[in-house]
Design an enzyme around this catalytic site. Structure first.
Site, PDB file in Angstrom:
ATOM      1  N   TYR A 133       0.835  -1.210   0.000  1.00 11.19           N
ATOM      2  CA  TYR A 133       0.000   0.000   0.000  1.00 11.19           C
ATOM      3  C   TYR A 133       0.869   1.259   0.000  1.00 11.19           C
ATOM      4  O   TYR A 133       0.574   2.233  -0.678  1.00 11.19           O
ATOM      5  CB  TYR A 133      -0.956  -0.005   1.198  1.00 11.19           C
ATOM      6  CG  TYR A 133      -2.042  -1.053   1.064  1.00 11.19           C
ATOM      7  CD1 TYR A 133      -3.127  -0.842   0.225  1.00 11.19           C
ATOM      8  CD2 TYR A 133      -1.972  -2.262   1.761  1.00 11.19           C
ATOM      9  CE1 TYR A 133      -4.117  -1.799   0.076  1.00 11.19           C
ATOM     10  CE2 TYR A 133      -2.956  -3.227   1.623  1.00 11.19           C
ATOM     11  CZ  TYR A 133      -4.032  -3.003   0.782  1.00 11.19           C
ATOM     12  OH  TYR A 133      -4.996  -3.954   0.633  1.00 11.19           O
ATOM     13  N   CYS A 164      -6.487  -4.534  -8.028  1.00 10.17           N
ATOM     14  CA  CYS A 164      -6.196  -4.099  -6.664  1.00 10.17           C
ATOM     15  C   CYS A 164      -5.826  -5.285  -5.761  1.00 10.17           C
ATOM     16  O   CYS A 164      -5.283  -5.098  -4.675  1.00 10.17           O
ATOM     17  CB  CYS A 164      -7.367  -3.310  -6.090  1.00 10.17           C
ATOM     18  SG  CYS A 164      -8.898  -4.228  -6.048  1.00 10.17           S
ATOM     19  N   HIS A 165      -6.097  -6.520  -6.259  1.00 10.51           N
ATOM     20  CA  HIS A 165      -5.689  -7.691  -5.458  1.00 10.51           C
ATOM     21  C   HIS A 165      -4.155  -7.815  -5.420  1.00 10.51           C
ATOM     22  O   HIS A 165      -3.619  -8.568  -4.619  1.00 10.51           O
ATOM     23  CB  HIS A 165      -6.319  -8.972  -6.015  1.00 10.51           C
ATOM     24  CG  HIS A 165      -5.956  -9.277  -7.439  1.00 10.51           C
ATOM     25  ND1 HIS A 165      -6.633  -8.710  -8.503  1.00 10.51           N
ATOM     26  CD2 HIS A 165      -4.988 -10.054  -7.979  1.00 10.51           C
ATOM     27  CE1 HIS A 165      -6.091  -9.151  -9.635  1.00 10.51           C
ATOM     28  NE2 HIS A 165      -5.083  -9.957  -9.343  1.00 10.51           N
ATOM     29  N   GLU A 191      -1.802 -16.398  -9.994  1.00  9.62           N
ATOM     30  CA  GLU A 191      -0.863 -15.580 -10.766  1.00  9.62           C
ATOM     31  C   GLU A 191       0.597 -15.916 -10.427  1.00  9.62           C
ATOM     32  O   GLU A 191       1.516 -15.374 -11.032  1.00  9.62           O
ATOM     33  CB  GLU A 191      -1.125 -14.090 -10.505  1.00  9.62           C
ATOM     34  CG  GLU A 191      -2.486 -13.625 -11.006  1.00  9.62           C
ATOM     35  CD  GLU A 191      -2.662 -12.109 -10.913  1.00  9.62           C
ATOM     36  OE1 GLU A 191      -1.688 -11.406 -10.561  1.00  9.62           O
ATOM     37  OE2 GLU A 191      -3.778 -11.629 -11.191  1.00  9.62           O
TER      38      GLU A 191
END
Lengths: 199, 167
Positions: A133, A164-165, A191
């Site tokens: 973040y 946003c993950h 991923e």
């Protein structure tokens, strides 16, 4: 009686199709939406002529998403799956682990101010990578605003397509997600972002 | 769909189609006949969609849609298209209800059209709004641009004709 309802149901569907075609032709279909199946449950995806404006994750109340669109984009909102076909194909391919990068356009109408800045940064995080973040806040122009960056991710109108993950806590813990922490973990795992901690 | 007259928080348009599409179609079938109802239906919802973002309040969207449908039906009658004129005389259809309104209440859209097509347009609209869409007399008056009393009279006169009673 059921015969009549069945026939009328069919009639309404047919009438609806004619109406959609004409609304599209006359530029009155401001927002088209469709539901899209995913391994995590049903998604609601909505698009203007400019691109995908809203994606609602499973268990997020489709009605609320549609109300948000009606208030924040335009009340001319109709269920018109055809416009969502390209996005649907990309999402299907993404969930199959094939698609690494969404090409579908995004309409940023529902993201404003610092949220939009943060999300533009998030949109550039590649498949399989993560940022904290704080890193996202810094790239968005305000290094100390890591909390605001978290809030912005939470307000992401088009999750998955704007990934946003891929924004996680500084310690490596995945952190919160609109679709639940389990979904975030599963996406990062798919991923391959979890197998190489520290990257 | 909360208190009427609340400032515009318009629901997504799809909701109008889902909740009121059938009523509008029923009204139009009864007003202009099954053959032309489809065109009028599309005209109605395109007009509604066009004006929707400028709507000042979200109270009673059903009446708003039926008002537009009623205007489209009138346009249709004025254009002199098929179905503009009563399809039978009062004598032919007179007594269709056999002294009871029950048949009208349970009739399907197309059946209502067959029954009411004999009536002059205003009585026809009033009867249809009352029985096919279950609307209150005051709203029927608003929609037909007449008083509540006149709306009530139109319905009653229409019913008398349908029962074969002298008006």
């Amino acid at each position: 009686m059921s015969d009549r309802n069945g026939r009328q149901g069919y009639e309404m569907d047919r009438l609806g199709e004619g109406l959609l075609a004409r609304a599209e032709r006359e530029g009155l279909l401001d927002v088209a939406y469709a539901t899209v199946d995913s391994p995590f449950g049903e998604l609601l995806v909505a698009a203007t002529e400019r691109g995908v404006v809203k994606l609602s994750l499973p268990h997020h109340g489709a009605a609320e998403a549609l109300e948000q669109i009606a208030a924040g984009v335009s009340p001319r909102v109709l269920e018109a799956p055809a416009r969502l076909d390209p996005a649907r194909r990309e999402l299907d391919s993404y969930f199959e682990g094939k698609l690494k990068r969404f090409e579908t356009d995004v309409d940023w109408t529902l993201a404003r101010g610092f949220t939009a800045k943060v999300l533009h940064t998030v949109a550039r995080i590649p498949y399989g990578k993560t940022l904290s973040y704080g890193e996202v806040a810094e790239r968005a122009g305000n290094p100390r605003a890591f909390r605001a960056a978290g809030t912005a991710c939470g307000a992401n109108p088009v999750p998955l397509i704007v990934p946003c993950h891929r924004v996680v806590r500084a310690g490596g813990d995945p952190g919160n997600y609109g679709g639940g922490p389990g979904m975030k973990l599963a996406l990062l795992e798919m991923e391959g972002a979890l197998s190489r901690p520290g990257q | 769909m909360t208190a009427s007259g609340s400032p515009a928080t318009l629901p997504p348009f799809q909701q109008l189609l889902d909740e009121h599409g059938r009523d509008v179609l029923g009204f139009l079938i009864a007003s202009v006949g099954p053959h032309d109802a489809e065109d009028c239906f599309q005209e109605t919802f395109i007009a509604a969609l066009r004006g929707y973002p400028r709507l000042k309040h979200a109270g009673n969207l059903r009446s708003w849609l039926l008002t537009i449908a009623h205007r489209k039906a009138i346009d249709h009658h004025r254009a002199g298209a098929r179905g503009a004129l009563p399809s039978g005389s009062a004598e032919e259809v007179g007594g269709a209800l056999g002294g009871s309104d029950a048949r009208l209440e349970s009739a399907g859209d197309e059946e209502i059209w067959t029954l009411v097509s004999v009536l002059p347009p205003k009585q026809r609209s009033a009867v249809v709004l009352r029985f096919a869409t279950d609307m209150a007399y005051r709203q029927i008056g608003d929609l037909l641009d007449c008083s509540e009393e006149a709306a009530r009279r139109s319905v009653h006169e229409g019913l008398k004709t349908l029962r074969g009673e002298p008006v």
